[in-house]
Design a protein around this motif. Structure first.
Motif, PDB file in Angstrom:
ATOM      1  N   MET A   1      69.733  18.844  71.823  1.00  0.00           N
ATOM      2  CA  MET A   1      69.291  18.178  70.612  1.00  0.00           C
ATOM      3  C   MET A   1      68.159  18.984  69.992  1.00  0.00           C
ATOM      4  SD  MET A   1      68.187  14.303  70.367  1.00  0.00           S
ATOM      5  CE  MET A   1      67.178  13.647  69.155  1.00  0.00           C
ATOM      6  N   SER A   2      68.271  19.298  68.769  1.00  0.00           N
ATOM      7  CA  SER A   2      67.289  20.096  68.046  1.00  0.00           C
ATOM      8  C   SER A   2      66.286  19.174  67.350  1.00  0.00           C
ATOM      9  CB  SER A   2      68.018  20.961  67.023  1.00  0.00           C
ATOM     10  OG  SER A   2      67.122  21.481  66.094  1.00  0.00           O
ATOM     11  N   VAL A   3      64.997  19.496  67.502  1.00  0.00           N
ATOM     12  CA  VAL A   3      63.947  18.727  66.842  1.00  0.00           C
ATOM     13  C   VAL A   3      63.492  19.523  65.628  1.00  0.00           C
ATOM     14  CG1 VAL A   3      61.647  17.754  67.072  1.00  0.00           C
ATOM     15  CG2 VAL A   3      63.203  17.693  69.006  1.00  0.00           C
ATOM     16  N   LYS A   4      63.520  18.903  64.483  1.00  0.00           N
ATOM     17  CA  LYS A   4      63.156  19.573  63.241  1.00  0.00           C
ATOM     18  C   LYS A   4      61.656  19.431  63.003  1.00  0.00           C
ATOM     19  CE  LYS A   4      64.520  20.037  58.482  1.00  0.00           C
ATOM     20  NZ  LYS A   4      65.389  19.562  57.420  1.00  0.00           N
ATOM     21  N   TYR A   5      61.006  20.543  62.720  1.00  0.00           N
ATOM     22  CA  TYR A   5      59.570  20.538  62.426  1.00  0.00           C
ATOM     23  C   TYR A   5      59.349  19.946  61.045  1.00  0.00           C
ATOM     24  CZ  TYR A   5      54.875  22.220  61.424  1.00  0.00           C
ATOM     25  OH  TYR A   5      53.553  22.286  61.089  1.00  0.00           O
ATOM     26  N   GLU A   6      58.525  18.924  60.990  1.00  0.00           N
ATOM     27  CA  GLU A   6      58.262  18.229  59.733  1.00  0.00           C
ATOM     28  C   GLU A   6      57.007  18.735  59.026  1.00  0.00           C
ATOM     29  OE1 GLU A   6      60.310  16.015  58.344  1.00  0.00           O
ATOM     30  OE2 GLU A   6      61.691  16.159  60.021  1.00  0.00           O
ATOM     31  N   GLY A   7      56.212  19.583  59.680  1.00  0.00           N
ATOM     32  CA  GLY A   7      54.986  20.092  59.053  1.00  0.00           C
ATOM     33  C   GLY A   7      53.829  19.126  59.219  1.00  0.00           C
ATOM     34  N   PHE A   8      52.753  19.441  58.555  1.00  0.00           N
ATOM     35  CA  PHE A   8      51.551  18.611  58.635  1.00  0.00           C
ATOM     36  C   PHE A   8      51.746  17.321  57.849  1.00  0.00           C
ATOM     37  CE2 PHE A   8      49.767  22.929  59.167  1.00  0.00           C
ATOM     38  CZ  PHE A   8      49.185  22.754  60.409  1.00  0.00           C
ATOM     39  N   SER A   9      51.113  16.263  58.328  1.00  0.00           N
ATOM     40  CA  SER A   9      51.166  14.993  57.610  1.00  0.00           C
ATOM     41  C   SER A   9      50.275  15.086  56.369  1.00  0.00           C
ATOM     42  CB  SER A   9      50.674  13.848  58.506  1.00  0.00           C
ATOM     43  OG  SER A   9      49.277  13.972  58.734  1.00  0.00           O
ATOM     44  N   ALA A  10      50.437  14.159  55.465  1.00  0.00           N
ATOM     45  CA  ALA A  10      49.603  14.127  54.260  1.00  0.00           C
ATOM     46  C   ALA A  10      48.129  14.010  54.642  1.00  0.00           C
ATOM     47  CB  ALA A  10      50.025  12.960  53.364  1.00  0.00           C
ATOM     48  N   GLU A  11      47.826  13.222  55.679  1.00  0.00           N
ATOM     49  CA  GLU A  11      46.448  13.052  56.121  1.00  0.00           C
ATOM     50  C   GLU A  11      45.884  14.352  56.687  1.00  0.00           C
ATOM     51  OE1 GLU A  11      48.968  11.016  57.081  1.00  0.00           O
ATOM     52  OE2 GLU A  11      48.472   9.184  55.991  1.00  0.00           O
ATOM     53  N   GLU A  12      46.702  15.077  57.443  1.00  0.00           N
ATOM     54  CA  GLU A  12      46.252  16.359  58.009  1.00  0.00           C
ATOM     55  C   GLU A  12      46.012  17.388  56.908  1.00  0.00           C
ATOM     56  OE1 GLU A  12      48.451  16.249  62.363  1.00  0.00           O
ATOM     57  OE2 GLU A  12      49.635  16.742  60.585  1.00  0.00           O
ATOM     58  N   ARG A  13      46.903  17.432  55.910  1.00  0.00           N
ATOM     59  CA  ARG A  13      46.708  18.366  54.791  1.00  0.00           C
ATOM     60  C   ARG A  13      45.437  18.008  54.026  1.00  0.00           C
ATOM     61  NH1 ARG A  13      52.196  17.701  54.568  1.00  0.00           N
ATOM     62  NH2 ARG A  13      52.128  16.255  52.823  1.00  0.00           N
ATOM     63  N   ALA A  14      45.191  16.722  53.821  1.00  0.00           N
ATOM     64  CA  ALA A  14      43.980  16.290  53.116  1.00  0.00           C
ATOM     65  C   ALA A  14      42.728  16.679  53.899  1.00  0.00           C
ATOM     66  CB  ALA A  14      44.012  14.780  52.878  1.00  0.00           C
ATOM     67  N   ALA A  15      42.766  16.553  55.213  1.00  0.00           N
ATOM     68  CA  ALA A  15      41.612  16.936  56.045  1.00  0.00           C
ATOM     69  C   ALA A  15      41.349  18.434  55.940  1.00  0.00           C
ATOM     70  CB  ALA A  15      41.841  16.531  57.502  1.00  0.00           C
ATOM     71  N   MET A  16      42.393  19.233  55.922  1.00  0.00           N
ATOM     72  CA  MET A  16      42.211  20.686  55.802  1.00  0.00           C
ATOM     73  C   MET A  16      41.627  21.054  54.439  1.00  0.00           C
ATOM     74  SD  MET A  16      45.439  22.313  57.864  1.00  0.00           S
ATOM     75  CE  MET A  16      46.720  21.212  57.287  1.00  0.00           C
ATOM     76  N   LYS A  17      42.074  20.381  53.386  1.00  0.00           N
ATOM     77  CA  LYS A  17      41.528  20.638  52.048  1.00  0.00           C
ATOM     78  C   LYS A  17      40.064  20.226  51.990  1.00  0.00           C
ATOM     79  CE  LYS A  17      45.871  20.325  49.533  1.00  0.00           C
ATOM     80  NZ  LYS A  17      46.682  19.552  48.588  1.00  0.00           N
ATOM     81  N   GLU A  18      39.733  19.104  52.625  1.00  0.00           N
ATOM     82  CA  GLU A  18      38.338  18.661  52.672  1.00  0.00           C
ATOM     83  C   GLU A  18      37.469  19.685  53.393  1.00  0.00           C
ATOM     84  OE1 GLU A  18      36.847  14.147  52.916  1.00  0.00           O
ATOM     85  OE2 GLU A  18      38.684  14.529  54.027  1.00  0.00           O
ATOM     86  N   HIS A  19      37.983  20.227  54.472  1.00  0.00           N
ATOM     87  CA  HIS A  19      37.240  21.238  55.237  1.00  0.00           C
ATOM     88  C   HIS A  19      36.977  22.477  54.377  1.00  0.00           C
ATOM     89  CE1 HIS A  19      35.673  23.337  58.666  1.00  0.00           C
ATOM     90  NE2 HIS A  19      36.592  24.287  58.552  1.00  0.00           N
ATOM     91  N   ALA A  20      37.961  22.903  53.619  1.00  0.00           N
ATOM     92  CA  ALA A  20      37.779  24.065  52.739  1.00  0.00           C
ATOM     93  C   ALA A  20      36.707  23.782  51.686  1.00  0.00           C
ATOM     94  CB  ALA A  20      39.105  24.435  52.078  1.00  0.00           C
TER      95      ALA A  20
END
Length: 146
Positions: A1-20
């Motif tokens: 069974m293959s697990v598809k990578y969904e990427g970062f969640s919206a919350e994780e992307r927002a945290a990274m933008k806040e850090h920048a």
């Protein structure tokens, strides 16, 4: 069974933008004293933005940490109140709302000297900050920078 990578969640992307944004703001500040003072104000402003139980817990955690370890400098870290020593984040408060969790978290990074054998906790769930919890936080923070 293959697990598809969904990427970062919206919350994780927002945290990274806040850090920048935090890094850009810090770089623009004139002197080290200006940076430290503004960073402390940024932490208080971030806490003030929180809702209800998160705000009450963050206020108590902030008070305990700044009283127990005055050598730690408050600053924002990925949009969370954090406390650094020599520029390295030792501990941080993550509100429950930050990543839609059921509890807030007090976390410690690797500069924290909490080593206890081959395995030790680096994050603690916070559902309420009682006097007993405050004492435990004070002890952990004091040990973390010893």
């Amino acid at each position: 069974m293959s697990v598809k990578y969904e990427g970062f969640s919206a919350e994780e992307r927002a945290a990274m933008k806040e850090h920048a944004r935090e890094q850009k703001q810090a770089a623009r500040r004139a002197t080290r004293a200006d940076k430290a003072e503004q960073a402390a104000q940024d932490v208080l402003a971030k806490i003030a933005e929180m809702d209800g139980a998160d705000r009450a817990s963050a206020e108590r955690v902030h008070a305990v940490i700044t009283a127990s370890a005055p050598g730690l400098e408050p600053r924002l870290w990925y949009g969370m109140p954090a406390y650094a020593l020599d520029g390295k984040v030792v501990c941080f408060f993550q509100s429950a709302a930050k990543f839609k969790a059921r509890y807030a978290t007090l976390g410690f990074n690797d500069p924290a000297k909490l080593d206890d054998g081959a395995m030790w906790p680096t994050a603690f769930a916070l559902t309420e900050v009682t006097p007993e919890v405050e004492a435990r936080i004070a002890d952990l923070v004091t040990r973390a920078i010893a």
